[in-house]
Design an enzyme around this catalytic site. Structure first.
Site, PDB file in Angstrom:
ATOM      1  N   LYS A  14     -39.426  22.849  52.061  1.00 58.46           N
ATOM      2  CA  LYS A  14     -38.732  22.061  51.026  1.00 58.46           C
ATOM      3  C   LYS A  14     -38.130  20.782  51.618  1.00 58.46           C
ATOM      4  O   LYS A  14     -38.287  19.714  51.048  1.00 58.46           O
ATOM      5  CB  LYS A  14     -37.581  22.866  50.394  1.00 58.46           C
ATOM      6  N   ARG A  87     -30.631  29.065  42.872  1.00 55.13           N
ATOM      7  CA  ARG A  87     -31.012  30.146  43.778  1.00 55.13           C
ATOM      8  C   ARG A  87     -30.994  31.496  43.061  1.00 55.13           C
ATOM      9  O   ARG A  87     -31.352  32.506  43.632  1.00 55.13           O
ATOM     10  CB  ARG A  87     -30.031  30.274  44.932  1.00 55.13           C
ATOM     11  N   ARG A 126     -37.682  25.586  63.965  1.00 53.90           N
ATOM     12  CA  ARG A 126     -37.048  24.408  63.343  1.00 53.90           C
ATOM     13  C   ARG A 126     -35.860  23.905  64.152  1.00 53.90           C
ATOM     14  O   ARG A 126     -35.024  24.672  64.617  1.00 53.90           O
ATOM     15  CB  ARG A 126     -36.591  24.784  61.940  1.00 53.90           C
ATOM     16  N   ARG A 161     -30.284  25.395  63.603  1.00 50.91           N
ATOM     17  CA  ARG A 161     -29.296  25.853  62.626  1.00 50.91           C
ATOM     18  C   ARG A 161     -28.799  27.253  62.981  1.00 50.91           C
ATOM     19  O   ARG A 161     -29.568  28.058  63.501  1.00 50.91           O
ATOM     20  CB  ARG A 161     -29.935  25.902  61.224  1.00 50.91           C
ATOM     21  N   ARG A 172     -32.083  36.182  54.753  1.00 55.47           N
ATOM     22  CA  ARG A 172     -32.343  35.062  53.837  1.00 55.47           C
ATOM     23  C   ARG A 172     -33.604  35.325  53.024  1.00 55.47           C
ATOM     24  O   ARG A 172     -33.664  35.026  51.835  1.00 55.47           O
ATOM     25  CB  ARG A 172     -32.467  33.751  54.618  1.00 55.47           C
TER      26      ARG A 172
HETATM   27  P1  AMP Z   1     -30.817  26.151  52.811  1.00 55.59           P
HETATM   28  O1  AMP Z   1     -30.467  24.953  53.632  1.00 55.59           O
HETATM   29  O2  AMP Z   1     -31.314  25.782  51.436  1.00 55.59           O
HETATM   30  O3  AMP Z   1     -31.729  27.096  53.536  1.00 55.59           O
HETATM   31  O4  AMP Z   1     -29.459  26.950  52.568  1.00 55.59           O
HETATM   32  C1  AMP Z   1     -28.707  27.502  53.644  1.00 55.59           C
HETATM   33  C2  AMP Z   1     -27.643  28.444  53.123  1.00 55.59           C
HETATM   34  O5  AMP Z   1     -26.742  27.737  52.258  1.00 55.59           O
HETATM   35  C3  AMP Z   1     -28.153  29.607  52.269  1.00 55.59           C
HETATM   36  O6  AMP Z   1     -28.599  30.688  53.058  1.00 55.59           O
HETATM   37  C4  AMP Z   1     -26.909  29.939  51.454  1.00 55.59           C
HETATM   38  O7  AMP Z   1     -25.962  30.649  52.209  1.00 55.59           O
HETATM   39  C5  AMP Z   1     -26.315  28.565  51.180  1.00 55.59           C
HETATM   40  N1  AMP Z   1     -26.821  27.961  49.917  1.00 55.59           N
HETATM   41  C6  AMP Z   1     -27.576  26.846  49.776  1.00 55.59           C
HETATM   42  N2  AMP Z   1     -27.846  26.590  48.478  1.00 55.59           N
HETATM   43  C7  AMP Z   1     -27.235  27.572  47.778  1.00 55.59           C
HETATM   44  C8  AMP Z   1     -27.137  27.890  46.389  1.00 55.59           C
HETATM   45  N3  AMP Z   1     -27.736  27.156  45.450  1.00 55.59           N
HETATM   46  N4  AMP Z   1     -26.420  28.997  46.032  1.00 55.59           N
HETATM   47  C9  AMP Z   1     -25.804  29.758  46.946  1.00 55.59           C
HETATM   48  N5  AMP Z   1     -25.870  29.545  48.264  1.00 55.59           N
HETATM   49  C10 AMP Z   1     -26.569  28.447  48.697  1.00 55.59           C
END
Ligand code: AMP
Length: 220
Positions: A14, A87, A126, A161, A172
């Protein structure tokens, strides 16, 4: 151009595809994960609240993430990519209301399809820029940075990360299957869903997305 909502498992590409679309078409890339990571970096009250949850790989509360997103969307006046929101079903319904409220109408949902094994490999390879958030991958030739540990774009330091480790990745991915995957049916019923095979290399995935945006391809 249509606004894009990406739905995908973790590390499906993404962020990488969003960066390409941003560069070529001037989209504004809104990554809710980046909004949270910035809040953590800046040690804001929200950042302090979400730090531990994010480390585990579970979702932060709908209220917190919606507040951050709404703030961002209400200031925007060009096309955007939503990367990481919605999400879960509740967030999808909230998003419908936000779109109504802000009169945002031209939206499509793109699902980046990838299997768990490949997503995990991408997650573990990553590295991201601490400064601008651009993402690289030490296992994928075309995504390696020119200089080790340095961002090609802003020369910031590249780091891993905290949630890109095997244990957290599994949480995740499970969270994705349980909470996010059901959204595919939600958007299919609304006739908004397009599917792209994200196992291919980045340039091919990008071409497929472009074909959807230009209407050359009507579905996955
Ligand atoms: P990402 O960078 O999209 O992989 O998101 C990393 C982490 O941020 C996720 O594992 C969640 O803990 C949190 N997160 C990101 N977007 C959301 C969302 N829309 N709702 C809830 N938690 C989120």
């Amino acid at each position: 151009m249509k606004n894009i909502i990406f739905i995908a498992p973790p590390a499906a590409g993404k962020g990488t595809q969003s960066a390409k679309l941003e560069k070529k078409y001037g989209y504004t890339h809104i990554s809710t994960g980046d909004l949270l990571r910035n809040a953590i970096k800046e040690e804001t009250p929200i950042g302090l609240q979400v730090k531990e949850v994010m480390k585990t790989g579970e979702l932060v509360s709908d209220d917190i993430i919606t507040t951050l997103l709404k703030e961002k969307l209400s200031k925007l006046n060009n096309n955007f990519i939503l990367d990481g929101y919605p999400r879960n079903l509740n967030q999808a319904k909230i998003l419908d209301n936000i779109f109504k409220e802000l009169n945002i109408t031209d939206n499509i949902v793109i699902y980046l399809d990838i299997d768990q094994e490949l997503a995990m490999k991408r997650s573990l390879g990553r590295i991201v820029c601490q400064n601008c958030g651009l993402s690289y991958n030490i296992y994928i030739d075309e995504l390696k940075p020119q200089k080790e540990q340095e961002c090609d774009s802003c020369h910031g330091k590249l780091i891993q990360r905290v949630d890109d480790n095997e244990e957290t990745f599994k949480v995740r991915f499970e969270t994705y299957l349980k909470e996010t995957n059901p959204l595919l049916d939600y958007y299919k019923e609304k006739n908004m869903l397009k599917i792209v095979d994200s196992k291919a290399n980045n340039d091919i995935v990008f071409e497929n997305i472009e074909q959807i945006l230009t209407g050359e391809r009507s579905n996955g």
